[in-house]
Design a protein around this motif. Sequence first.
Motif, PDB file in Angstrom:
ATOM      1  N   UNK A 249       1.044  -1.018  -0.049  1.00  0.00           N
ATOM      2  CA  UNK A 249       0.331  -0.207  -0.180  1.00  0.00           C
ATOM      3  C   UNK A 249       1.172   1.200   0.402  1.00  0.00           C
ATOM      4  N   UNK A 250       1.388   1.162   0.317  1.00  0.00           N
ATOM      5  CA  UNK A 250       2.845   2.120   0.099  1.00  0.00           C
ATOM      6  C   UNK A 250       4.320   2.659  -0.989  1.00  0.00           C
ATOM      7  N   UNK A 251       4.614   0.953  -1.530  1.00  0.00           N
ATOM      8  CA  UNK A 251       6.043   1.290  -1.905  1.00  0.00           C
ATOM      9  C   UNK A 251       4.991   1.504  -4.086  1.00  0.00           C
ATOM     10  N   UNK A 252       6.256   1.968  -4.260  1.00  0.00           N
ATOM     11  CA  UNK A 252       5.784   2.579  -5.733  1.00  0.00           C
ATOM     12  C   UNK A 252       6.537   2.168  -6.483  1.00  0.00           C
ATOM     13  N   UNK A 253       6.336   1.561  -7.934  1.00  0.00           N
ATOM     14  CA  UNK A 253       6.956   1.208  -9.543  1.00  0.00           C
ATOM     15  C   UNK A 253       7.501   3.033  -9.927  1.00  0.00           C
ATOM     16  N   UNK A 254       8.934   3.370  -9.992  1.00  0.00           N
ATOM     17  CA  UNK A 254       9.557   2.385 -10.487  1.00  0.00           C
ATOM     18  C   UNK A 254      10.468   2.436  -8.870  1.00  0.00           C
ATOM     19  N   UNK A 255      10.778   1.190  -8.591  1.00  0.00           N
ATOM     20  CA  UNK A 255      11.667   1.095  -7.065  1.00  0.00           C
ATOM     21  C   UNK A 255      12.904   1.989  -7.276  1.00  0.00           C
ATOM     22  N   UNK A 256      13.901   3.087  -6.783  1.00  0.00           N
ATOM     23  CA  UNK A 256      14.770   4.185  -7.012  1.00  0.00           C
ATOM     24  C   UNK A 256      15.767   2.874  -5.589  1.00  0.00           C
ATOM     25  N   UNK A 257      16.616   2.878  -6.060  1.00  0.00           N
ATOM     26  CA  UNK A 257      18.047   2.245  -5.055  1.00  0.00           C
ATOM     27  C   UNK A 257      18.142   3.055  -3.792  1.00  0.00           C
ATOM     28  N   UNK A 258      18.364   2.563  -2.913  1.00  0.00           N
ATOM     29  CA  UNK A 258      18.644   2.848  -1.322  1.00  0.00           C
ATOM     30  C   UNK A 258      19.879   4.266  -1.531  1.00  0.00           C
ATOM     31  N   UNK A 259      20.156   5.376  -1.111  1.00  0.00           N
ATOM     32  CA  UNK A 259      21.256   6.105  -0.374  1.00  0.00           C
ATOM     33  C   UNK A 259      22.236   5.189   0.333  1.00  0.00           C
ATOM     34  N   UNK A 260      23.476   5.672  -0.350  1.00  0.00           N
ATOM     35  CA  UNK A 260      24.705   5.088   1.234  1.00  0.00           C
ATOM     36  C   UNK A 260      24.541   5.634   1.875  1.00  0.00           C
ATOM     37  N   UNK A 261      24.863   5.616   3.078  1.00  0.00           N
ATOM     38  CA  UNK A 261      24.957   6.173   4.658  1.00  0.00           C
ATOM     39  C   UNK A 261      26.647   6.717   4.106  1.00  0.00           C
ATOM     40  N   UNK A 262      27.364   7.465   4.364  1.00  0.00           N
ATOM     41  CA  UNK A 262      29.125   7.391   4.543  1.00  0.00           C
ATOM     42  C   UNK A 262      29.263   7.452   5.670  1.00  0.00           C
ATOM     43  N   UNK A 263      28.584   7.530   6.717  1.00  0.00           N
ATOM     44  CA  UNK A 263      28.739   7.470   7.947  1.00  0.00           C
ATOM     45  C   UNK A 263      28.399   6.582   8.968  1.00  0.00           C
ATOM     46  N   UNK A 264      28.190   5.952   9.971  1.00  0.00           N
ATOM     47  CA  UNK A 264      27.979   5.009  10.687  1.00  0.00           C
ATOM     48  C   UNK A 264      27.789   4.728  12.279  1.00  0.00           C
ATOM     49  N   UNK A 265      26.141   4.252  12.601  1.00  0.00           N
ATOM     50  CA  UNK A 265      26.161   4.931  14.094  1.00  0.00           C
ATOM     51  C   UNK A 265      27.050   4.617  14.781  1.00  0.00           C
ATOM     52  N   UNK A 266      27.772   4.084  14.777  1.00  0.00           N
ATOM     53  CA  UNK A 266      29.005   3.934  15.730  1.00  0.00           C
ATOM     54  C   UNK A 266      30.197   5.407  15.951  1.00  0.00           C
ATOM     55  N   UNK A 267      29.604   6.170  14.844  1.00  0.00           N
ATOM     56  CA  UNK A 267      30.897   6.988  14.908  1.00  0.00           C
ATOM     57  C   UNK A 267      29.603   8.581  14.785  1.00  0.00           C
TER      58      UNK A 267
END
Length: 318
Positions: A249-267
């Motif tokens: 009910x929420x996702x739509x085509x075309x699917x978009x690639x997720x953005x890459x996080x340059x930082x991680x949660x331990x930083x």
Amino acid sequence: MRDNDTAILGDGLSILSQSRRQTGDIWQAHYGAAAIAGYFFIKANHLTGKVEEAVAAENRRMLGKYLQPGTVTEESVSVESAESLILAALDDTIDGLHWVGHNVIYAAISLAALHELGGGLCHEATDIAELVSSFVKTIPGRSWIGYSAAEVKRLTLDELDGIPEITDGDQLSAFILNELASYSVIYRAEAHHDLMGHMLTFSHALNILYDLGHHAYFHRGLPGLLKIVKVLRTSNQLDPAEPIRIVSPVDRLPLVEAARSSCLPHQSEYWAGIDGAATDWDFGHLFKFPFSFYHHWNRVSGAPAKAMENFRYIIHPV
């Protein structure tokens, strides 16, 4: 029991217990589970003081929005009694897949908090047990690639799936990290990146049950988790030239690639770039996904680096 160091755990349990009474559904409990996850994420990962304070500050802001003052007499309950109530409720649904494992996630993270606190409040344990019981006859989830919810419910596992025997928490963590590392593309969609995140949290919840000595629940919960794994594997075989079947009910085509996080949660840089209130703390996933990923990562020696790389596409990008 609820001193300054563990107050967040008590507050998280309160939100879990208040969810159905205040909203009539199961989803505000997300924020209670997230608060508990934030506490344990700090404790388990030996974060620097700067990161620890940033995580705790975001957690307090989230609690400030979602925690309601209690009005019930605070009669205490032992860990053993609360655990019996919650496990009895989980017994009704542990053998199936319900809302991508939130019945198990809510139960397990509540038990982790209760054990850390050395007990809890009687009415909250009862309310959390009722929350877990409310998953009876619910759907496996609402967003899928290649399947409908009804098809996921009927899905079976067989030898052709090539899933190894999993007998303990260490093996499950290694298996889940290998699965996460296998994806060549991750889409920003409830049916993809979010489902991968719940693969992490559901499997982590099973490990919590295993580590608390509830091995039968661990094994009974595996088939539901492995349905998620099987569905996600299908997305790894998509032909770009063919139409993608998405039921959501929420996702739509075309699917978009997720953005890459340059930082991680331990930083510290990650939390410096986070405004939790602006994203509603990613529905609590801001804390839950890191807590679960790092649990698996820390549990396995020689985990594939690609798992950490792909995790960057599941978290809120910074």
